[in-house]
Design a protein around this motif. Structure first.
Motif, PDB file in Angstrom:
ATOM      1  N   ASN A  68       0.815  -1.217   0.000  1.00 60.64           N
ATOM      2  CA  ASN A  68       0.000   0.000   0.000  1.00 60.64           C
ATOM      3  C   ASN A  68       0.839   1.252   0.000  1.00 60.64           C
ATOM      4  N   ASN A  69       2.061   1.109  -0.468  1.00 63.61           N
ATOM      5  CA  ASN A  69       2.926   2.274  -0.607  1.00 63.61           C
ATOM      6  C   ASN A  69       3.141   3.014   0.709  1.00 63.61           C
ATOM      7  N   ASP A  70       3.283   2.248   1.775  1.00 63.43           N
ATOM      8  CA  ASP A  70       3.570   2.826   3.097  1.00 63.43           C
ATOM      9  C   ASP A  70       2.435   3.671   3.652  1.00 63.43           C
ATOM     10  N   LYS A  71       1.219   3.483   3.140  1.00 62.86           N
ATOM     11  CA  LYS A  71       0.060   4.216   3.701  1.00 62.86           C
ATOM     12  C   LYS A  71      -0.392   3.473   4.947  1.00 62.86           C
ATOM     13  N   THR A  72      -0.111   4.060   6.101  1.00 65.53           N
ATOM     14  CA  THR A  72      -0.419   3.360   7.347  1.00 65.53           C
ATOM     15  C   THR A  72      -1.931   3.212   7.551  1.00 65.53           C
ATOM     16  N   GLN A  73      -2.739   4.126   6.939  1.00 66.20           N
ATOM     17  CA  GLN A  73      -4.197   4.049   7.142  1.00 66.20           C
ATOM     18  C   GLN A  73      -4.754   2.732   6.621  1.00 66.20           C
ATOM     19  N   SER A  74      -4.156   2.217   5.523  1.00 64.52           N
ATOM     20  CA  SER A  74      -4.696   0.989   4.937  1.00 64.52           C
ATOM     21  C   SER A  74      -4.337  -0.246   5.739  1.00 64.52           C
ATOM     22  N   CYS A  75      -3.392  -0.075   6.659  1.00 61.87           N
ATOM     23  CA  CYS A  75      -2.897  -1.264   7.354  1.00 61.87           C
ATOM     24  C   CYS A  75      -3.181  -1.212   8.851  1.00 61.87           C
ATOM     25  N   GLN A  76      -4.226  -0.530   9.215  1.00 58.00           N
ATOM     26  CA  GLN A  76      -4.503  -0.327  10.634  1.00 58.00           C
ATOM     27  C   GLN A  76      -4.664  -1.646  11.380  1.00 58.00           C
ATOM     28  N   GLN A  77      -5.376  -2.576  10.751  1.00 59.17           N
ATOM     29  CA  GLN A  77      -5.652  -3.821  11.459  1.00 59.17           C
ATOM     30  C   GLN A  77      -4.371  -4.622  11.690  1.00 59.17           C
ATOM     31  N   VAL A  78      -3.562  -4.699  10.642  1.00 62.36           N
ATOM     32  CA  VAL A  78      -2.296  -5.442  10.755  1.00 62.36           C
ATOM     33  C   VAL A  78      -1.384  -4.764  11.771  1.00 62.36           C
ATOM     34  N   GLN A  79      -1.456  -3.421  11.771  1.00 65.92           N
ATOM     35  CA  GLN A  79      -0.659  -2.664  12.731  1.00 65.92           C
ATOM     36  C   GLN A  79      -1.090  -3.017  14.151  1.00 65.92           C
ATOM     37  N   GLY A  80      -2.407  -3.080  14.356  1.00 62.75           N
ATOM     38  CA  GLY A  80      -2.932  -3.428  15.678  1.00 62.75           C
ATOM     39  C   GLY A  80      -2.477  -4.803  16.110  1.00 62.75           C
ATOM     40  N   ASP A  81      -2.524  -5.744  15.175  1.00 63.39           N
ATOM     41  CA  ASP A  81      -2.093  -7.122  15.443  1.00 63.39           C
ATOM     42  C   ASP A  81      -0.619  -7.146  15.851  1.00 63.39           C
ATOM     43  N   PHE A  82       0.173  -6.395  15.096  1.00 60.37           N
ATOM     44  CA  PHE A  82       1.611  -6.317  15.359  1.00 60.37           C
ATOM     45  C   PHE A  82       1.871  -5.763  16.752  1.00 60.37           C
ATOM     46  N   GLU A  83       1.165  -4.699  17.092  1.00 59.34           N
ATOM     47  CA  GLU A  83       1.402  -4.076  18.396  1.00 59.34           C
ATOM     48  C   GLU A  83       0.933  -4.968  19.537  1.00 59.34           C
ATOM     49  N   ALA A  84      -0.047  -5.829  19.245  1.00 57.38           N
ATOM     50  CA  ALA A  84      -0.529  -6.728  20.293  1.00 57.38           C
ATOM     51  C   ALA A  84       0.453  -7.862  20.546  1.00 57.38           C
ATOM     52  N   LYS A  85       1.071  -8.307  19.478  1.00 57.21           N
ATOM     53  CA  LYS A  85       1.909  -9.507  19.612  1.00 57.21           C
ATOM     54  C   LYS A  85       3.346  -9.202  20.015  1.00 57.21           C
ATOM     55  N   CYS A  86       3.741  -7.936  19.915  1.00 57.09           N
ATOM     56  CA  CYS A  86       5.141  -7.611  20.217  1.00 57.09           C
ATOM     57  C   CYS A  86       5.242  -6.656  21.391  1.00 57.09           C
ATOM     58  N   PRO A  87       6.264  -6.824  22.205  1.00 53.80           N
ATOM     59  CA  PRO A  87       6.483  -5.860  23.291  1.00 53.80           C
ATOM     60  C   PRO A  87       6.669  -4.454  22.721  1.00 53.80           C
ATOM     61  N   ALA A  88       6.301  -3.457  23.518  1.00 50.34           N
ATOM     62  CA  ALA A  88       6.346  -2.072  23.049  1.00 50.34           C
ATOM     63  C   ALA A  88       7.725  -1.685  22.543  1.00 50.34           C
ATOM     64  N   GLN A  89       8.734  -2.120  23.265  1.00 43.43           N
ATOM     65  CA  GLN A  89      10.100  -1.783  22.853  1.00 43.43           C
ATOM     66  C   GLN A  89      10.416  -2.356  21.483  1.00 43.43           C
ATOM     67  N   TRP A  90       9.891  -3.566  21.202  1.00 42.60           N
ATOM     68  CA  TRP A  90      10.160  -4.194  19.917  1.00 42.60           C
ATOM     69  C   TRP A  90       9.419  -3.479  18.805  1.00 42.60           C
ATOM     70  N   VAL A  91       8.211  -3.010  19.115  1.00 46.10           N
ATOM     71  CA  VAL A  91       7.448  -2.262  18.111  1.00 46.10           C
ATOM     72  C   VAL A  91       8.238  -1.036  17.682  1.00 46.10           C
ATOM     73  N   LYS A  92       8.738  -0.332  18.706  1.00 45.89           N
ATOM     74  CA  LYS A  92       9.538   0.864  18.411  1.00 45.89           C
ATOM     75  C   LYS A  92      10.762   0.493  17.584  1.00 45.89           C
ATOM     76  N   TYR A  93      11.425  -0.575  18.017  1.00 41.91           N
ATOM     77  CA  TYR A  93      12.654  -1.019  17.351  1.00 41.91           C
ATOM     78  C   TYR A  93      12.393  -1.387  15.898  1.00 41.91           C
ATOM     79  N   PHE A  94      11.343  -2.181  15.668  1.00 40.13           N
ATOM     80  CA  PHE A  94      11.073  -2.625  14.302  1.00 40.13           C
ATOM     81  C   PHE A  94      10.604  -1.487  13.426  1.00 40.13           C
ATOM     82  N   THR A  95       9.850  -0.536  14.013  1.00 35.12           N
ATOM     83  CA  THR A  95       9.418   0.624  13.231  1.00 35.12           C
ATOM     84  C   THR A  95      10.627   1.424  12.774  1.00 35.12           C
ATOM     85  N   LYS A  96      11.543   1.637  13.728  1.00 33.32           N
ATOM     86  CA  LYS A  96      12.763   2.370  13.364  1.00 33.32           C
ATOM     87  C   LYS A  96      13.553   1.599  12.319  1.00 33.32           C
ATOM     88  N   ARG A  97      13.546   0.284  12.457  1.00 38.52           N
ATOM     89  CA  ARG A  97      14.303  -0.558  11.531  1.00 38.52           C
ATOM     90  C   ARG A  97      13.753  -0.431  10.120  1.00 38.52           C
TER      91      ARG A  97
END
Lengths: 255, 80
Positions: B26-55
């Motif tokens: 989706n060309n990095d449009k975060t709006q289209s991926c809200q659900q997947v984003q939510g899933d990701f944030e649920a399954k990963c510790p907050a620090q990892w979310v930050k880390y992977f986003t930066k990555r």
């Protein structure tokens, strides 16, 4: 009566006697000789064979010499590298840590074994599990060769505040069965890390109290004499690391 | 708070991969991926979310540098 006669006269006399044989002379001689011995084609083949043989011999000799020089160069390079590593003198000190079963272990306990060591922490997102997977793969690969000594994989935490004995026990379960996790007080851990000049820096804590520890990512190879011999970064594949270790083991000269 | 075990790590990595795939599609449009984003944030510790986003940001930046090139920051001109 013995009369001395000049050779040519003797020859003429002999020739005269044996009239049917005419001793060839000059250019005639060459032609006659070639005609009387071998036909042209096989003479050419013989010359080709000898030429080929000589070329192969010389070529083989050159190849052999080159190969020998290459080997000498490689060995010299290896010796220089070991010398360099010795001057850097990592891992010379001693450490005293608790393993994941709660027993105290010091550097002495691991002398006599080849050690492959990694510094990391259990809350690590991806790098530490990847490196420990590589470490496990390397040790398993070398285990498959019965002629090689069994490597001792070690995992030393850079996060002693969270990685206590229980945490380590849970963590090392996922990797090679012989992997030993080591922890201790912050001072003990720092001492061990400093020994290998490991960089470790805990980041800021978030609202859960969670934080990341930024640290250098390397696998360290320590010889049975306790001497640091080599290191492997993330660009090395398990096969490359295993090959390198095999070489070190083969060339190891006990101190 | 205990560190994630092997299964939890894998779940987090899979969620991350799904998110990154969605963002790529989706060309990095975060709006289209809200659900997947939510899933990701649920399954990963907050620090990892930050880390992977930066990555991911870093990987995108690196890709941009490699494909588009870059103009070096202006500095003192040296006569070569």
């Amino acid at each position: 009566m013995y009369i001395s006669i000049p050779l040519h006269l003797h020859r003429t006399l002999c020739l005269h006697r044996t009239a049917q044989y005419r001793y060839p002379s000059g250019p005639e001689r060459v032609l006659t000789r070639s005609l009387s011995r071998t036909p042209d084609s096989s003479r050419a083949a013989l010359k080709l064979r000898t030429r080929l043989g000589v070329t192969l011999l010389v070529g083989g000799g050159l190849l052999g010499a080159w190969w020998w020089v290459e080997r000498e160069k490689q060995q010299r390079r290896r010796r220089q590298r070991v010398e360099q590593l010795r001057t850097v003198a990592l891992g010379q000190g001693t450490f005293s840590l608790l393993d994941h079963t709660g027993h105290r272990r010091t550097k002495q306990d691991f002398l006599g074994r080849w050690v492959l060591l990694y510094f990391g922490f259990t809350h690590c997102p991806d790098i530490c599990p990847e490196e420990l997977d590589t470490l496990s793969a390397v040790v398993s690969a070398l285990d498959r060769d019965p002629a090689l000594p069994r490597l001792q994989p070690l995992f030393i935490t850079v996060d002693p505040e969270r990685d206590d004995v229980a945490a380590l026990a849970r963590y090392v379960r996922d990797f090679h069965p012989r992997l030993v996790g080591l922890t201790g007080t912050p001072e003990e851990v720092q001492h061990a890390g400093r020994d290998f000049r490991v960089y470790a820096s805990a980041g800021p804590k978030d609202e859960d109290g969670d934080y990341m520890v930024d640290h250098s990512v390397l696998l360290y190879l320590v010889s049975p004499d306790g001497l640091f011999l080599d290191y492997y970064n993330r660009t090395k594949s398990p096969e490359q690391i295993a090959d390198s270790i095999r070489n070190h083991i083969r060339n190891h000269v006990p101190l | 708070m205990a560190a994630p075990n092997s299964a939890q790590r894998k779940a987090c990595w899979d969620a991350r991969d799904q998110l990154w795939q969605c963002l790529d599609d989706n060309n990095d449009k975060t709006q289209s991926c809200q659900q997947v984003q939510g899933d990701f944030e649920a399954k990963c510790p907050a620090q990892w979310v930050k880390y992977f986003t930066k990555r991911r940001d870093f990987l995108k930046y690196k890709e941009k540098m490699q494909t588009e090139g870059f103009t070096p920051a202006g500095g003192p001109q040296v006569n070569s």
